[in-house]
Design a protein around this motif. Sequence first.
Motif, mmCIF file in Angstrom:
data_model
loop_
_atom_site.group_PDB
_atom_site.id
_atom_site.type_symbol
_atom_site.label_atom_id
_atom_site.label_comp_id
_atom_site.label_asym_id
_atom_site.label_seq_id
_atom_site.Cartn_x
_atom_site.Cartn_y
_atom_site.Cartn_z
ATOM 1 N N GLU B 254 0.801 -1.223 0.000
ATOM 2 C CA GLU B 254 0.000 0.000 0.000
ATOM 3 C C GLU B 254 0.839 1.282 0.000
ATOM 4 O O GLU B 254 0.504 2.260 -0.663
ATOM 5 N N SER B 255 1.949 1.266 0.741
ATOM 6 C CA SER B 255 2.729 2.498 0.893
ATOM 7 C C SER B 255 3.518 2.867 -0.362
ATOM 8 O O SER B 255 3.860 4.038 -0.554
ATOM 9 N N LEU B 256 3.808 1.904 -1.222
ATOM 10 C CA LEU B 256 4.664 2.148 -2.401
ATOM 11 C C LEU B 256 4.008 3.109 -3.388
ATOM 12 O O LEU B 256 2.884 2.864 -3.827
ATOM 13 N N ARG B 257 4.725 4.175 -3.747
ATOM 14 C CA ARG B 257 4.165 5.063 -4.767
ATOM 15 C C ARG B 257 5.028 5.103 -6.033
ATOM 16 O O ARG B 257 4.611 5.637 -7.060
ATOM 17 N N CYS B 258 6.237 4.537 -5.954
ATOM 18 C CA CYS B 258 7.107 4.516 -7.134
ATOM 19 C C CYS B 258 8.076 3.345 -7.098
ATOM 20 O O CYS B 258 8.851 3.203 -6.154
ATOM 21 N N VAL B 259 8.012 2.527 -8.127
ATOM 22 C CA VAL B 259 8.999 1.466 -8.320
ATOM 23 C C VAL B 259 9.821 1.887 -9.532
ATOM 24 O O VAL B 259 9.332 1.867 -10.664
ATOM 25 N N LEU B 260 11.029 2.357 -9.281
ATOM 26 C CA LEU B 260 11.866 2.886 -10.359
ATOM 27 C C LEU B 260 12.661 1.739 -10.974
ATOM 28 O O LEU B 260 13.545 1.169 -10.347
ATOM 29 N N LEU B 261 12.297 1.414 -12.211
ATOM 30 C CA LEU B 261 12.862 0.237 -12.872
ATOM 31 C C LEU B 261 13.971 0.632 -13.834
ATOM 32 O O LEU B 261 13.727 1.355 -14.805
ATOM 33 N N GLY B 262 15.176 0.180 -13.554
ATOM 34 C CA GLY B 262 16.309 0.483 -14.423
ATOM 35 C C GLY B 262 16.766 -0.761 -15.157
ATOM 36 O O GLY B 262 16.200 -1.844 -14.979
ATOM 37 N N GLY B 263 17.798 -0.588 -15.986
ATOM 38 C CA GLY B 263 18.406 -1.757 -16.634
ATOM 39 C C GLY B 263 17.622 -2.329 -17.786
ATOM 40 O O GLY B 263 17.383 -3.524 -17.844
ATOM 41 N N GLY B 264 17.226 -1.488 -18.696
ATOM 42 C CA GLY B 264 16.625 -1.991 -19.935
ATOM 43 C C GLY B 264 15.120 -2.181 -19.829
ATOM 44 O O GLY B 264 14.590 -2.328 -18.741
ATOM 45 N N PRO B 265 14.445 -2.137 -20.989
ATOM 46 C CA PRO B 265 12.990 -2.240 -21.019
ATOM 47 C C PRO B 265 12.526 -3.602 -20.509
ATOM 48 O O PRO B 265 13.186 -4.614 -20.716
ATOM 49 N N ALA B 266 11.388 -3.601 -19.842
ATOM 50 C CA ALA B 266 10.869 -4.832 -19.266
ATOM 51 C C ALA B 266 9.950 -5.524 -20.271
ATOM 52 O O ALA B 266 9.343 -4.868 -21.114
ATOM 53 N N PRO B 267 9.839 -6.838 -20.200
ATOM 54 C CA PRO B 267 8.943 -7.554 -21.110
ATOM 55 C C PRO B 267 7.473 -7.270 -20.790
ATOM 56 O O PRO B 267 7.126 -6.995 -19.637
ATOM 57 N N LEU B 268 6.638 -7.349 -21.822
ATOM 58 C CA LEU B 268 5.212 -7.047 -21.696
ATOM 59 C C LEU B 268 4.558 -7.790 -20.536
ATOM 60 O O LEU B 268 3.829 -7.221 -19.739
ATOM 61 N N LYS B 269 4.844 -9.075 -20.441
ATOM 62 C CA LYS B 269 4.213 -9.913 -19.402
ATOM 63 C C LYS B 269 4.456 -9.327 -18.011
ATOM 64 O O LYS B 269 3.535 -9.223 -17.198
ATOM 65 N N LEU B 270 5.681 -8.920 -17.765
ATOM 66 C CA LEU B 270 6.019 -8.383 -16.446
ATOM 67 C C LEU B 270 5.265 -7.081 -16.193
ATOM 68 O O LEU B 270 4.749 -6.835 -15.093
ATOM 69 N N LEU B 271 5.175 -6.234 -17.232
ATOM 70 C CA LEU B 271 4.475 -4.964 -17.077
ATOM 71 C C LEU B 271 2.991 -5.192 -16.834
ATOM 72 O O LEU B 271 2.366 -4.514 -16.012
ATOM 73 N N GLU B 272 2.424 -6.154 -17.536
ATOM 74 C CA GLU B 272 1.006 -6.466 -17.347
ATOM 75 C C GLU B 272 0.754 -7.009 -15.940
ATOM 76 O O GLU B 272 -0.190 -6.594 -15.263
ATOM 77 N N ASP B 273 1.622 -7.912 -15.507
ATOM 78 C CA ASP B 273 1.478 -8.454 -14.154
ATOM 79 C C ASP B 273 1.596 -7.341 -13.108
ATOM 80 O O ASP B 273 0.839 -7.302 -12.141
ATOM 81 N N SER B 274 2.563 -6.441 -13.331
ATOM 82 C CA SER B 274 2.762 -5.330 -12.398
ATOM 83 C C SER B 274 1.510 -4.474 -12.345
ATOM 84 O O SER B 274 1.034 -4.080 -11.275
ATOM 85 N N LYS B 275 0.982 -4.161 -13.509
ATOM 86 C CA LYS B 275 -0.201 -3.312 -13.628
ATOM 87 C C LYS B 275 -1.381 -3.968 -12.912
ATOM 88 O O LYS B 275 -2.104 -3.329 -12.149
ATOM 89 N N GLN B 276 -1.533 -5.263 -13.157
ATOM 90 C CA GLN B 276 -2.671 -5.988 -12.582
ATOM 91 C C GLN B 276 -2.604 -5.959 -11.058
ATOM 92 O O GLN B 276 -3.627 -5.918 -10.389
ATOM 93 N N LYS B 277 -1.407 -5.973 -10.531
ATOM 94 C CA LYS B 277 -1.255 -5.960 -9.077
ATOM 95 C C LYS B 277 -0.999 -4.553 -8.537
ATOM 96 O O LYS B 277 -0.588 -4.385 -7.390
ATOM 97 N N ASP B 278 -1.218 -3.564 -9.412
ATOM 98 C CA ASP B 278 -1.138 -2.152 -8.996
ATOM 99 C C ASP B 278 0.252 -1.683 -8.583
ATOM 100 O O ASP B 278 0.369 -0.735 -7.795
ATOM 101 N N PHE B 279 1.289 -2.306 -9.096
ATOM 102 C CA PHE B 279 2.627 -1.788 -8.821
ATOM 103 C C PHE B 279 2.853 -0.520 -9.652
ATOM 104 O O PHE B 279 2.678 -0.558 -10.873
ATOM 105 N N PRO B 280 3.210 0.578 -8.990
ATOM 106 C CA PRO B 280 3.436 1.840 -9.717
ATOM 107 C C PRO B 280 4.822 1.861 -10.369
ATOM 108 O O PRO B 280 5.739 2.508 -9.865
ATOM 109 N N VAL B 281 4.952 1.159 -11.495
ATOM 110 C CA VAL B 281 6.268 0.993 -12.121
ATOM 111 C C VAL B 281 6.612 2.187 -13.020
ATOM 112 O O VAL B 281 5.847 2.549 -13.903
ATOM 113 N N TYR B 282 7.748 2.808 -12.757
ATOM 114 C CA TYR B 282 8.308 3.838 -13.633
ATOM 115 C C TYR B 282 9.478 3.212 -14.388
ATOM 116 O O TYR B 282 10.529 2.979 -13.802
ATOM 117 N N GLN B 283 9.283 2.917 -15.666
ATOM 118 C CA GLN B 283 10.419 2.451 -16.457
ATOM 119 C C GLN B 283 11.385 3.610 -16.638
ATOM 120 O O GLN B 283 10.976 4.769 -16.640
#
Lengths: 480, 480
Positions: B254-283
């Motif tokens: 709940e407390s997370l407002r930014c997951v700063l993702l470095g090291g190259g673009p992430a695969p679609l599946k991971l982004l979809e899973d993140s989105k589905q679980k409401d992870f606020p991912v900043y590529q």
Amino acid sequence: MQVQPNWLKQRSELTPDRTAIIFANEHLTFFELNQKARNMAFQLQTFIRAAERNTIAILLENHIETVIFIHACFLSGCKLVLLNTRLTKAERDFQIKNSQASLLVTEEKWLEDHRQNCETVLLSHLKSLKADDGDLLFEIDLAETATIMYTSGTTGSPKGVEQTFGNHYFSAVSSALNLGLSDHDKWLIALPLFHISGLSALFKSVIYGMPVILHKRFETEEINRSINEHRVTMISVVQTMLTQLVQSVNRSPESLRCVLLGGGPAPLKLLEDSKQKDFPVYQSYGMTETSSQIVTLPPEYSLAKLGSAGKPLFSCEIKIMKDGKPCEPNEHGEITVKGPNVMKSYFHNQKATEQSFQNGWFLTGDMGYLDDEGFLYVLDRRSDLIISGGENIYPAEVEAVLLAHPSVKEAGVTGTEDDRWGKVPCAFIVRRSWINEEELLEHCKKKLAKYKIPKQIYFVDELPRNASNKLLRNKLKNLL
Amino acid sequence: MQVQPNWLKQRSELTPDRTAIIFANEHLTFFELNQKARNMAFQLQTFIRAAERNTIAILLENHIETVIFIHACFLSGCKLVLLNTRLTKAERDFQIKNSQASLLVTEEKWLEDHRQNCETVLLSHLKSLKADDGDLLFEIDLAETATIMYTSGTTGSPKGVEQTFGNHYFSAVSSALNLGLSDHDKWLIALPLFHISGLSALFKSVIYGMPVILHKRFETEEINRSINEHRVTMISVVQTMLTQLVQSVNRSPESLRCVLLGGGPAPLKLLEDSKQKDFPVYQSYGMTETSSQIVTLPPEYSLAKLGSAGKPLFSCEIKIMKDGKPCEPNEHGEITVKGPNVMKSYFHNQKATEQSFQNGWFLTGDMGYLDDEGFLYVLDRRSDLIISGGENIYPAEVEAVLLAHPSVKEAGVTGTEDDRWGKVPCAFIVRRSWINEEELLEHCKKKLAKYKIPKQIYFVDELPRNASNKLLRNKLKNLL
């Protein structure tokens, strides 16, 4: 690191659809503001010599077109002189001449005022012009002067404060590091844009990507309505405004997270009332020369550290000096400050600049002290500065006008308490020949902005002076 | 504007009681961190020549003492070389010599490794020393080099990236302007401090006045526990970490407002899973040379702009270049960047520096394009860079080691997909004389960090080359 992309241009590329500015029923996104500023820059270029750092003076009220024009100036590579609409023609004439402005952009009511001194154009006319695309300056050099604002200072003769782009950048950044920054932030400005407390919000807007809700003036009901309608989170106020805001409601509007209070320490009663109604008041200390606040006190300290202006912004420092040495905690002395938001110099006034800086520290002329924990307390604003409704009044300037009347032999000006304005100026006069209050006020009206005219004139036999015949302004009130 | 008060010192004066750092059960306020860093600076000064800008190398794991030591170096006016603990002795020896470090500070397990090349001291010994108060440097010059980190680059020979205090300052500030900043922010770092993505959090900590929750390594359960216990709002991750985080819970903490993702673009599946679980991912996109991320994609665009790294930070710019000319939108070319966070130079390597800059723009060597709306898409990391669990592996460097074996005639290295690490290196070898995979791997182990050793070696008859005999790494996989 010194050169950056133009802030508005970049903001328009990064977040084109975010709201940049709201004024009455008008509303511009950053993309729209950038488009309009570009167009206006081309229109402006029909008046100025290309490829020169032209100096443009503006005499404009708060308006969405004023915001567009300010950005247009930067896109054209121009320096901007911001004239105070409350001054008299004579006061402004001095500033126009002193700043060497090559063009004055103004409104109908002031169109004829300065024609003799400076090419003058109506903003409404300028924006109706057909103009070809010209060359725009898409970079900002942090070391370059962006704006010039006049401040009177101790001698009574106004000095042009040169604020660089770097000053404005670091002011905005240090303010964000201090107050935080959120996607939801919206900053309401009902202070004039020709004052740094108003203008600085425009830089914050483009640097943060944040909407500014601009008002022509402060009208309590209208401001409350605006805060609620737009869910304003930040507002800049002076004491008079805060008093009215606090009186007008039972509780601070829910969306407000910061009320940035400038223009001198607030009285206990006001702070208590604010606290009781949950207004998140940040007291602050700053001046035109520091390009907005340089010291702030967060609300959790507002009563515990009553009367304190707080601690410096990040990258900024305070040192209290006495007889050329830094003071101990709690020892009184002159407040000196340092930081990337401190102005470059007084325009074409090397003497004043040299007198104001010592080893990179700016001598504010204000007296104060730091407590054991490093909180600043301001004792006296410089040269008995009178702050009246957020406007600075320098006694020396008012005295000079009074002394210019042949019937006045001596004049002393000081501030007296006023419920509405905080302080108002009053004058003590030793006459050379007979004159009454009304005649003397008539004389003042020709030379002084309305807010500077003494609210009361007392005729006395002599003024309090020290052994070297220096006027003791702080003893004037004893004559009452 | 170039000189500021030391960040830790000032932070300790402004907000002494705020938490600076949490590591396991240890917890320091800014006041305490400053005290400890001062003491350690005095202890460090028993080893270094006073009044010189000494260069100190550190070979340390993530630990609260490492943080203290890093600040102690700056307070002593030292430059810091951050050595990667995962490298071999030989790789680090090169960096120690190249950087002209006068002292190596390390831990028990590496104590003997570099003694021949550099005076070596245990951090545990150093902090036990009695030391008199010495002179500290309470100012930071933004133009001065603060840190040196080595990166291999296209040639395979490592280059020292000189990051100035200004680079770190503007990186922290531009990141705040991008991600916002709140009193409640707490940043979790489980990345090594010898990488810029880890180290940069320490600068953010003192500049923002924000706690950093530091971990020795990324262990999913432990990280989840820590996020919940400390109510962490921001976390820096590489793809491997994000995958594990997302798999481990049903919903983003709940407390997370930014997951700063470095090291190259992430695969679609991971982004979809993140989105589905409401992870606020900043590529994001960045490199050692840009002192952390220079481009980010906010979560609201993560699927709409799939595969994009986003837009530049404020004050930063991207230009795609091809044949010496800027590309049109959607046209592929080399990614070049500009901004106050871009490194000063490669240490003592004028040739590499000159090759990397053109008119103030840094040539990343990466290929990419901007879409119509200015979003960056990274196509290929420079020189077929292999990013494995967040670490950069340069094929040329691995090939050079393989070619050093007498039985190897030709060698080509490329990355293959790996569920856990994103990519892993594999090698294609043309033999000169008989050798098996095991022997060749044994050879690699002596010269290469573990993560750089090929996971698979294929012996082939010839390597794909173009007409000028240049190895075509992108065709290596066709040999499988």
